[in-house]
Design a protein around this motif. Structure first.
Motif, PDB file in Angstrom:
ATOM      1  N   LEU A  30       0.867  12.957 -17.555  1.00  0.00           N
ATOM      2  CA  LEU A  30      -0.538  13.143 -17.187  1.00  0.00           C
ATOM      3  C   LEU A  30      -1.473  12.362 -18.101  1.00  0.00           C
ATOM      4  N   GLU A  31      -0.926  11.799 -19.177  1.00  0.00           N
ATOM      5  CA  GLU A  31      -1.730  10.939 -20.049  1.00  0.00           C
ATOM      6  C   GLU A  31      -1.896   9.545 -19.454  1.00  0.00           C
ATOM      7  N   ASP A  32      -1.064   9.226 -18.476  1.00  0.00           N
ATOM      8  CA  ASP A  32      -1.189   7.961 -17.751  1.00  0.00           C
ATOM      9  C   ASP A  32      -2.391   8.102 -16.823  1.00  0.00           C
ATOM     10  N   GLU A  33      -3.427   7.310 -17.065  1.00  0.00           N
ATOM     11  CA  GLU A  33      -4.679   7.449 -16.312  1.00  0.00           C
ATOM     12  C   GLU A  33      -4.496   7.226 -14.818  1.00  0.00           C
ATOM     13  N   VAL A  34      -3.596   6.326 -14.438  1.00  0.00           N
ATOM     14  CA  VAL A  34      -3.370   6.046 -13.021  1.00  0.00           C
ATOM     15  C   VAL A  34      -2.735   7.269 -12.347  1.00  0.00           C
ATOM     16  N   VAL A  35      -1.707   7.817 -12.981  1.00  0.00           N
ATOM     17  CA  VAL A  35      -1.028   8.994 -12.430  1.00  0.00           C
ATOM     18  C   VAL A  35      -1.987  10.170 -12.360  1.00  0.00           C
ATOM     19  N   ALA A  36      -2.656  10.459 -13.466  1.00  0.00           N
ATOM     20  CA  ALA A  36      -3.587  11.589 -13.497  1.00  0.00           C
ATOM     21  C   ALA A  36      -4.696  11.399 -12.469  1.00  0.00           C
ATOM     22  N   GLY A  37      -5.195  10.192 -12.341  1.00  0.00           N
ATOM     23  CA  GLY A  37      -6.262   9.914 -11.377  1.00  0.00           C
ATOM     24  C   GLY A  37      -5.829  10.172  -9.939  1.00  0.00           C
ATOM     25  N   LYS A  38      -4.611   9.709  -9.608  1.00  0.00           N
ATOM     26  CA  LYS A  38      -4.114   9.922  -8.241  1.00  0.00           C
ATOM     27  C   LYS A  38      -3.917  11.402  -7.959  1.00  0.00           C
ATOM     28  N   LEU A  39      -3.426  12.146  -8.936  1.00  0.00           N
ATOM     29  CA  LEU A  39      -3.225  13.580  -8.750  1.00  0.00           C
ATOM     30  C   LEU A  39      -4.556  14.319  -8.674  1.00  0.00           C
ATOM     31  N   MET A  40      -5.509  13.929  -9.504  1.00  0.00           N
ATOM     32  CA  MET A  40      -6.810  14.608  -9.494  1.00  0.00           C
ATOM     33  C   MET A  40      -7.564  14.381  -8.191  1.00  0.00           C
ATOM     34  N   GLU A  41      -7.301  13.259  -7.517  1.00  0.00           N
ATOM     35  CA  GLU A  41      -7.928  13.003  -6.218  1.00  0.00           C
ATOM     36  C   GLU A  41      -7.547  14.084  -5.203  1.00  0.00           C
ATOM     37  N   LEU A  42      -6.420  14.728  -5.422  1.00  0.00           N
ATOM     38  CA  LEU A  42      -5.938  15.759  -4.501  1.00  0.00           C
ATOM     39  C   LEU A  42      -6.564  17.131  -4.758  1.00  0.00           C
ATOM     40  N   LEU A  43      -7.258  17.268  -5.879  1.00  0.00           N
ATOM     41  CA  LEU A  43      -7.894  18.540  -6.231  1.00  0.00           C
ATOM     42  C   LEU A  43      -9.266  18.651  -5.572  1.00  0.00           C
ATOM     43  N   PRO A  44      -9.764  19.877  -5.412  1.00  0.00           N
ATOM     44  CA  PRO A  44     -11.133  20.049  -4.897  1.00  0.00           C
ATOM     45  C   PRO A  44     -12.130  19.329  -5.798  1.00  0.00           C
ATOM     46  N   GLU A  45     -13.230  18.901  -5.228  1.00  0.00           N
ATOM     47  CA  GLU A  45     -14.184  18.054  -5.931  1.00  0.00           C
ATOM     48  C   GLU A  45     -14.636  18.600  -7.285  1.00  0.00           C
ATOM     49  N   GLY A  46     -14.897  19.867  -7.406  1.00  0.00           N
ATOM     50  CA  GLY A  46     -15.388  20.408  -8.667  1.00  0.00           C
ATOM     51  C   GLY A  46     -14.299  20.646  -9.706  1.00  0.00           C
ATOM     52  N   GLN A  47     -13.055  20.318  -9.376  1.00  0.00           N
ATOM     53  CA  GLN A  47     -11.937  20.604 -10.276  1.00  0.00           C
ATOM     54  C   GLN A  47     -11.154  19.350 -10.657  1.00  0.00           C
ATOM     55  N   LYS A  51      -7.763  19.443 -17.277  1.00  0.00           N
ATOM     56  CA  LYS A  51      -7.507  20.867 -17.517  1.00  0.00           C
ATOM     57  C   LYS A  51      -7.160  21.578 -16.209  1.00  0.00           C
ATOM     58  N   ASP A  52      -7.955  21.342 -15.166  1.00  0.00           N
ATOM     59  CA  ASP A  52      -7.691  21.967 -13.871  1.00  0.00           C
ATOM     60  C   ASP A  52      -6.402  21.432 -13.245  1.00  0.00           C
ATOM     61  N   LEU A  53      -6.096  20.162 -13.481  1.00  0.00           N
ATOM     62  CA  LEU A  53      -4.853  19.594 -12.971  1.00  0.00           C
ATOM     63  C   LEU A  53      -3.645  20.304 -13.595  1.00  0.00           C
ATOM     64  N   GLU A  54      -3.679  20.494 -14.909  1.00  0.00           N
ATOM     65  CA  GLU A  54      -2.586  21.188 -15.591  1.00  0.00           C
ATOM     66  C   GLU A  54      -2.464  22.632 -15.109  1.00  0.00           C
ATOM     67  N   GLU A  55      -3.594  23.299 -14.909  1.00  0.00           N
ATOM     68  CA  GLU A  55      -3.563  24.672 -14.387  1.00  0.00           C
ATOM     69  C   GLU A  55      -2.948  24.700 -12.995  1.00  0.00           C
ATOM     70  N   CYS A  56      -3.299  23.732 -12.174  1.00  0.00           N
ATOM     71  CA  CYS A  56      -2.766  23.659 -10.816  1.00  0.00           C
ATOM     72  C   CYS A  56      -1.250  23.467 -10.858  1.00  0.00           C
ATOM     73  N   ILE A  57      -0.789  22.568 -11.704  1.00  0.00           N
ATOM     74  CA  ILE A  57       0.652  22.301 -11.817  1.00  0.00           C
ATOM     75  C   ILE A  57       1.406  23.551 -12.242  1.00  0.00           C
ATOM     76  N   ARG A  58       0.775  24.373 -13.073  1.00  0.00           N
ATOM     77  CA  ARG A  58       1.426  25.599 -13.568  1.00  0.00           C
ATOM     78  C   ARG A  58       1.250  26.806 -12.630  1.00  0.00           C
ATOM     79  N   SER A  59       0.526  26.621 -11.533  1.00  0.00           N
ATOM     80  CA  SER A  59       0.182  27.757 -10.674  1.00  0.00           C
ATOM     81  C   SER A  59       1.383  28.286  -9.895  1.00  0.00           C
ATOM     82  N   PRO A  60       1.354  29.581  -9.585  1.00  0.00           N
ATOM     83  CA  PRO A  60       2.410  30.169  -8.749  1.00  0.00           C
ATOM     84  C   PRO A  60       2.464  29.522  -7.359  1.00  0.00           C
TER      85      PRO A  60
END
Length: 125
Positions: A30-47, A51-60
């Motif tokens: 997730l420290e790779d800006e390209v990877v993190a950026g592509k994954l964050m695009e999948l999150l809701p706009e305000g998240q 931090k929210d990406l890591e929480e999402c990955i750890r979610s049930p």
């Protein structure tokens, strides 16, 4: 059309074990800006932050989704899953070998790896 063999081996590989949330974060991927950026695009706009990406990955919910995907890969839905992910296994020996051994998750991961290889190769040309 691929059909899974009844192959032996040591049990079914589970995606939630392969993609264990703590391990994913610890790899530093997730420290790779390209990877993190592509994954964050999948999150809701305000998240769309790390931090929210890591929480999402750890979610049930993510763990449950991985379990459901594992079940689909280990069932007669295997071909449908590949089609939904636009994965083509045509002639890929490692994917076909895994399928014939009844290792749907391994076959899926090999197909994903091959798709990424092709995309990287196309970007480089």
């Amino acid at each position: 059309n691929l059909s899974r063999g009844g192959g032996g081996g040591g049990g079914i590989m589970d995606l939630k074990d392969v993609l264990e949330p703590g391990s994913v974060v610890e790899t530093g991927i997730l420290e790779d800006e390209v990877v993190a950026g592509k994954l964050m695009e999948l999150l809701p706009e305000g998240q769309r932050n790390i931090k929210d990406l890591e929480e999402c990955i750890r979610s049930p919910q993510v763990r449950q989704s991985l379990t459901s995907l594992t079940s689909a890969l280990s069932s007669d839905s295997f071909n449908s899953v590949l089609a939904n992910f636009n994965l083509d296994v045509g002639g890929n020996a490692s994917v076909l070998e895994a399928v014939n051994r009844g290792e749907g998750v391994k076959a899926f991961l090999e197909a994903v790896r091959e798709k990424i290889r092709k995309e990287v190769k196309e970007e480089g040309t």
